[in-house]
Scaffold this motif. Sequence first.
Motif, PDB file in Angstrom:
ATOM      1  N   GLY A  20       1.224  -1.110  -0.013  1.00 23.26           N
ATOM      2  CA  GLY A  20      -0.234   0.544   0.172  1.00 23.26           C
ATOM      3  C   GLY A  20       1.017   1.085  -0.123  1.00 23.26           C
ATOM      4  O   GLY A  20       1.611   1.191   0.499  1.00 23.26           O
ATOM      5  N   SER A  21       1.037   2.301  -0.856  1.00 21.45           N
ATOM      6  CA  SER A  21       0.836   3.360  -0.577  1.00 21.45           C
ATOM      7  C   SER A  21       0.867   4.490   0.500  1.00 21.45           C
ATOM      8  O   SER A  21      -0.413   4.426   0.534  1.00 21.45           O
ATOM      9  N   ILE A  22       1.803   5.174   0.825  1.00 20.04           N
ATOM     10  CA  ILE A  22       1.846   5.659   2.126  1.00 20.04           C
ATOM     11  C   ILE A  22       2.506   7.412   1.783  1.00 20.04           C
ATOM     12  O   ILE A  22       4.693   6.508   1.668  1.00 20.04           O
ATOM     13  N   HIS A  23       2.676   7.658   2.073  1.00 24.25           N
ATOM     14  CA  HIS A  23       4.268   8.956   1.853  1.00 24.25           C
ATOM     15  C   HIS A  23       5.163  10.317   2.947  1.00 24.25           C
ATOM     16  O   HIS A  23       4.089  10.298   3.206  1.00 24.25           O
ATOM     17  N   TYR A  24       5.917   9.913   3.069  1.00 23.69           N
ATOM     18  CA  TYR A  24       5.884  10.357   4.943  1.00 23.69           C
ATOM     19  C   TYR A  24       6.207  11.901   4.472  1.00 23.69           C
ATOM     20  O   TYR A  24       6.009  12.217   5.264  1.00 23.69           O
ATOM     21  N   ALA A  25       6.520  12.053   3.149  1.00 29.97           N
ATOM     22  CA  ALA A  25       6.715  13.947   2.997  1.00 29.97           C
ATOM     23  C   ALA A  25       4.748  14.674   3.430  1.00 29.97           C
ATOM     24  O   ALA A  25       4.773  16.137   3.437  1.00 29.97           O
ATOM     25  N   ARG A  36      10.788   3.973  -4.164  1.00 30.02           N
ATOM     26  CA  ARG A  36      10.308   4.733  -5.970  1.00 30.02           C
ATOM     27  C   ARG A  36      11.212   5.543  -6.456  1.00 30.02           C
ATOM     28  O   ARG A  36      11.043   7.180  -5.210  1.00 30.02           O
ATOM     29  N   ILE A  37      12.807   5.842  -6.499  1.00 29.84           N
ATOM     30  CA  ILE A  37      13.386   6.407  -6.095  1.00 29.84           C
ATOM     31  C   ILE A  37      12.803   8.069  -8.010  1.00 29.84           C
ATOM     32  O   ILE A  37      13.094   9.193  -7.422  1.00 29.84           O
ATOM     33  N   GLY A  38      12.454   7.282  -9.158  1.00 33.33           N
ATOM     34  CA  GLY A  38      12.192   8.139  -9.828  1.00 33.33           C
ATOM     35  C   GLY A  38      13.548   8.490 -10.714  1.00 33.33           C
ATOM     36  O   GLY A  38      14.038   7.507 -11.248  1.00 33.33           O
ATOM     37  N   PRO A  39      14.079   9.424 -10.626  1.00 34.72           N
ATOM     38  CA  PRO A  39      13.856  10.631  -9.710  1.00 34.72           C
ATOM     39  C   PRO A  39      12.634  11.186 -10.409  1.00 34.72           C
ATOM     40  O   PRO A  39      12.157  12.699  -9.535  1.00 34.72           O
ATOM     41  N   TYR A  40      12.420  10.874 -11.308  1.00 39.42           N
ATOM     42  CA  TYR A  40      10.800  11.786 -12.105  1.00 39.42           C
ATOM     43  C   TYR A  40       9.837  10.673 -10.916  1.00 39.42           C
ATOM     44  O   TYR A  40       9.728   9.879 -11.308  1.00 39.42           O
ATOM     45  N   TYR A  43       7.305   7.295  -2.517  1.00 39.00           N
ATOM     46  CA  TYR A  43       8.101   7.947  -3.244  1.00 39.00           C
ATOM     47  C   TYR A  43       9.242   8.310  -2.608  1.00 39.00           C
ATOM     48  O   TYR A  43       8.779   8.755  -1.078  1.00 39.00           O
ATOM     49  N   ILE A  44      10.343   9.256  -3.196  1.00 41.38           N
ATOM     50  CA  ILE A  44      10.886   9.730  -2.133  1.00 41.38           C
ATOM     51  C   ILE A  44      11.097  11.184  -3.574  1.00 41.38           C
ATOM     52  O   ILE A  44      11.853  10.885  -4.682  1.00 41.38           O
TER      53      ILE A  44
END
Length: 781
Positions: free
Chosen positions: A50-55, A119-123, A80-81
């Motif tokens: 499950g996706s959850i974003h620290y920021a 998930r670095i991306g960085p995009y 993501y970062i």
Amino acid sequence: MFSGIVQCSSSTRVSASYLPYLQFRDRPYNVTGSMRSLHLNDVPILVQSGSIHYARIHPDDWLSMIQLVKLTGINCISLYIFWSYHEIEPGVYDWTSERRNITQFIELAKSEGLLVLLRIGPYVDAEWSYGGLPVWLRQFTEKYKDIEIRTVNQLWQMEMQTFTTAVVKHLSPLFASNGGPIFMLQIENEYGNIAHAFPPGDATAYMQWASDMAHSVCSVCYWITCRYEDMDVKTNNANNDYYSGDWLRNVHWTKHNNTQPGITTENWIGSPGWTQFGSAKPHRPIQDFTYSVVQYVAYGAAMHNTYLMYGGTNYGRVVGRTHTTTYSFDPPILEIGIPNNNHFNHLRHLLNTINYYVPALLSVGDNLPPLVNITTKGVVSVIYASPSNTSAQSVIFLINNNDKLDQTVKLEDSFYTVSAWSALIIDGHSKAVVYNSANLSDNTPFKLATAQFKNFSSIEYIPEPSLNSLVFKNSNKYESKKSSFHASLPVTNTTVMQEHYSTTLDKSDYLTYTTSVQLTEFDIELQNITLTLPMRCESLFIFLNRKWQTSIFNQQKEINVSVILNITDLNLKTYDTIELKLVGATMRLDSYGIHFETLGRGLAFQPNDTVMFNGKNIISNKWNYQIGLTGEDKQYFNPNNNTNLPWKPISNQLSTKLSNFNWYRLKFQTPGNLVSNSSNLYQVNMTGMYKGLLYMNGYSLGRYLTINAPNKDPVPPCDYRGSYDPSKCRYDWGKPTQILYHFSAHLLNKNGIDNELIIFEETDAVPTQIYIQITALESSY
């Protein structure tokens, strides 16, 4: 039939394989993949993520949100970062302030036994401004004038590799090779969506380089990418879609000769994050979502990710252009931090049912069972049973891919009715239905208590002084002073107008352009002056001799503005010089698109632009700039900084004509809990306000904008059957897209200390209508 299920909590029944990371925590392990599954030290696993974003979460809420997300039955979190959030200036990294301590966030996931997909991306897109890229990576500076984003370009590739290397270096102690939870990393994101914008050879070469670069930065990492099948076998392609079953069987395995496991990085639930101000909110029915998950797992998925399990809040100024401050209105866990009655229990039931049958699902290895057409009208069965042990666990999937017909089928000696566009999970031994995606009888609602808190001890205001180029001194006097935002200002005055972010260095939404124009006899006689210019920002405020003329709000990328300005009341004469002041306010850059390096915001900054003042092009005038607001620079929103400001009672303002550009301060005491066994959860209802910035005790809660979605009458019914897209099921037509703005309870003061809700409002408004909505759970989960 559920005998032998491990009881992990009072409400979660799972098998021993639910948290595979616990077998390896703090011990180095390797990650590999085969057709059917991912493997930790050659042990096959099924990943439910499950996706959850620290920021997008206040740090004091990180652990509770991770624990609540875990309660749904996942064994992995995906995050993501965000490059622009960490490399705050070229070569200057911040890994600790605000919500940036990603190491701490991942350590908390580790403490809960969860795997992590980084998930670095960085995009990354993620509805983050500029897709998560720093705004200095655009063609508006000399250093990067030749940069091209996300293609074969030396400048871009150098910066991309530098950031990827910095992330790997910073987080490598938490990688699988060191016993950490980060078992998988992603390079690039959804490249197949934009590959058409580049020559085919360049797109292929760029993605091959990205794969090679990633493996050179971390050769022992398991790397994936997303939505780009033309990748070498070193990097596992994953899918983003509402439905991935057919992609897995008909595209992915075929493309990669049945060697790569099926990974989905995003299956979008609820309103997945891309809701824009001024639109009705999308809603994906949970029956459709669970149908898609059951189908995908039955077809042979190795990893499925729900996007988003918890969306959180776009605090500060991080969100992409025109997207709402709430990142998802309708995920399984609501922004305020409680289960969503639309989704939570039905999804939790599904994930824990799948968890129970993991041994059966993995027992067949890569010898996947066939899809058997039970009917000619779309019902298929998939049976997982151990080929060598008939007493072992087994499970049957019945999937009705027909979006109109309910169908009754016979399987062995039992009959089953499978609703249109639904799936059944059946125990292989008892033949009992253990999950029905179309049946919501398990989706027991949670009971809530709510209240409106309006007990503000004071409501005060102060005008924003930036339009006068003045700041307050000694509470009631003024002195001219330069904003500290200008310490590294690239330009102070120019004979061409400047692009917003190249001038502000991304320090503020607001940029003031000032010039002077000498009036002609014709101007004085006419009394009305026509001003025409291109507008590439969301708000524009026009002043003549510091007197407000008009305001314009726009969410299109660009419009041509033509307005009539009235100079009747300014007592001007021929050859007088008049000051023209333009305040442009952006809502940052797009998060998705092609040729990002050319994205610009502001007013007339393109080579062929004109600014016509009564027929005269004044774009070559000398222009001066002021970055941001005085209140931002002096932190009027900080209780430690605003005590000596000349705040006035709101009654003073309401008794006169309301004006633009004001700061408001609302003081209140923290209320007691509504429910004795449940903490209060808070949202500010911004009724009476229009657009601006919001702070609680100095902490930025993001932007607010209260414009309505269009009316739709009658609202079409929402049917879960059939392929979903965001235009299909929307709600809150004719209402503000967002009127409630969340803040963490951890921001509130205790021990009788006043709280300060600080608001900057661009227009005339009525702050006396604001209230705090308080919610508490009456039933536990």
